[in-house]
Design a protein around this motif. Structure first.
Motif, mmCIF file in Angstrom:
data_model
loop_
_atom_site.group_PDB
_atom_site.id
_atom_site.type_symbol
_atom_site.label_atom_id
_atom_site.label_comp_id
_atom_site.label_asym_id
_atom_site.label_seq_id
_atom_site.Cartn_x
_atom_site.Cartn_y
_atom_site.Cartn_z
ATOM 1 N N UNK A 1 5.803 6.702 -14.084
ATOM 2 C CA UNK A 1 6.056 5.740 -13.017
ATOM 3 C C UNK A 1 4.742 5.210 -12.475
ATOM 4 N N UNK A 2 4.835 4.166 -11.674
ATOM 5 C CA UNK A 2 3.709 3.600 -10.955
ATOM 6 C C UNK A 2 4.081 3.587 -9.477
ATOM 7 N N UNK A 3 3.185 4.067 -8.626
ATOM 8 C CA UNK A 3 3.448 4.139 -7.194
ATOM 9 C C UNK A 3 2.448 3.249 -6.466
ATOM 10 N N UNK A 4 2.940 2.474 -5.519
ATOM 11 C CA UNK A 4 2.087 1.617 -4.690
ATOM 12 C C UNK A 4 1.752 2.342 -3.393
ATOM 13 N N UNK A 5 0.485 2.337 -3.017
ATOM 14 C CA UNK A 5 0.023 2.978 -1.791
ATOM 15 C C UNK A 5 -0.653 1.936 -0.902
ATOM 16 N N UNK A 6 -0.240 1.882 0.358
ATOM 17 C CA UNK A 6 -0.905 1.042 1.347
ATOM 18 C C UNK A 6 -2.068 1.844 1.912
ATOM 19 N N UNK A 7 -3.248 1.599 1.377
ATOM 20 C CA UNK A 7 -4.411 2.407 1.738
ATOM 21 C C UNK A 7 -4.825 2.168 3.184
ATOM 22 N N UNK A 8 -4.499 1.026 3.743
ATOM 23 C CA UNK A 8 -4.853 0.744 5.124
ATOM 24 C C UNK A 8 -4.183 1.677 6.114
#
Length: 225
Positions: free
Chosen positions: A81-88
């Motif tokens: 899978x690919x996971x999106x992270x909001x680094x802010x």
């Protein structure tokens, strides 16, 4: 920039880019793109190349720029899978080699465990990668993902290699498996990883090392003389 993650377990990241937008990604990640998307390869200098070598990344990153509205599709290197992270929102600590792509304002740096033994025996590698700054990072997960949110002081005991990422508020240590029979016959190695909150932990169901060992059993081996 809009994105969509789809086609699991042979996962792709589909980015809809507007004029002037750009991202950086791992070498070889691009699957297809619109003619309006342009690529430039950057090494980040000797220091940047050395850091990439330590965390197992390609020595250069590809930067994609949109000269006009268009689509950029990135593909995962192995099933998962690919996971999106909001680094802010919070820094993220992730397993090395998990980086797929990030927006330009995401900073990537080496993260060293407080104790070297955590890395060598915990199965995550002595060196992990820390993502900070602002924007989004897209990371590769081996297999499916399960997310746990730990309260302050709450701990989770995890088998080696199953920690994909954790929020920077979490801490990691190791726990030795007790009992000679458990160590020799249990098939779990010598140590488990212990992650303590507060914060989220992303767990992966099929570490690439476990997948490789499963496939190895079915591969022909040369007979010994």
């Amino acid at each position: 920039m809009k994105y969509e993650i789809t086609k699991q377990p042979f996962t792709i990241l589909r980015l809809q880019m507007e004029t002037g937008e750009s991202i950086k990604c791992q070498s070889g990640a691009m699957a297809w793109m619109s003619p309006t998307i342009q690529m430039e390869t950057k090494t980040g200098g000797f220091g940047g190349m050395f850091k990439k070598m330590l965390v197992g990344e390609s020595l250069a990153l590809n930067h994609y720029y949109a000269d006009g509205q268009g689509e950029l599709v990135l593909a995962k290197h192995s099933p998962g899978d690919i996971i999106a992270f909001n680094i802010g929102q919070t820094p993220i600590i992730a397993q090395k080699t998990s980086f797929l792509a990030a927006t330009e304002n995401v900073n990537m740096d080496i993260y060293l465990h407080e104790k070297a033994g955590v890395g060598f025996f915990g199965g995550e590698g002595f060196i992990m990668q820390k993502y900070s700054g602002s924007g989004y990072a897209w990371l590769e997960i081996d297999g499916a993902v399960d997310v746990r949110e730990l309260a302050a002081g709450e701990s989770l005991v995890i088998d080696s290699g199953y920690v994909a990422a954790m929020e920077g508020t979490c801490t990691m240590s190791i726990q030795r498996i007790k009992g000679f029979t458990n160590v020799v016959m249990g098939g779990e190695g010598l140590f488990n990883t212990v992650v303590t909150g507060p914060g989220k932990v992303w767990l992966q169901t099929m570490p690439i090392s476990s997948l490789a060992m499963s496939l190895y059993a079915y591969m022909p081996h040369p007979s010994s003389n």
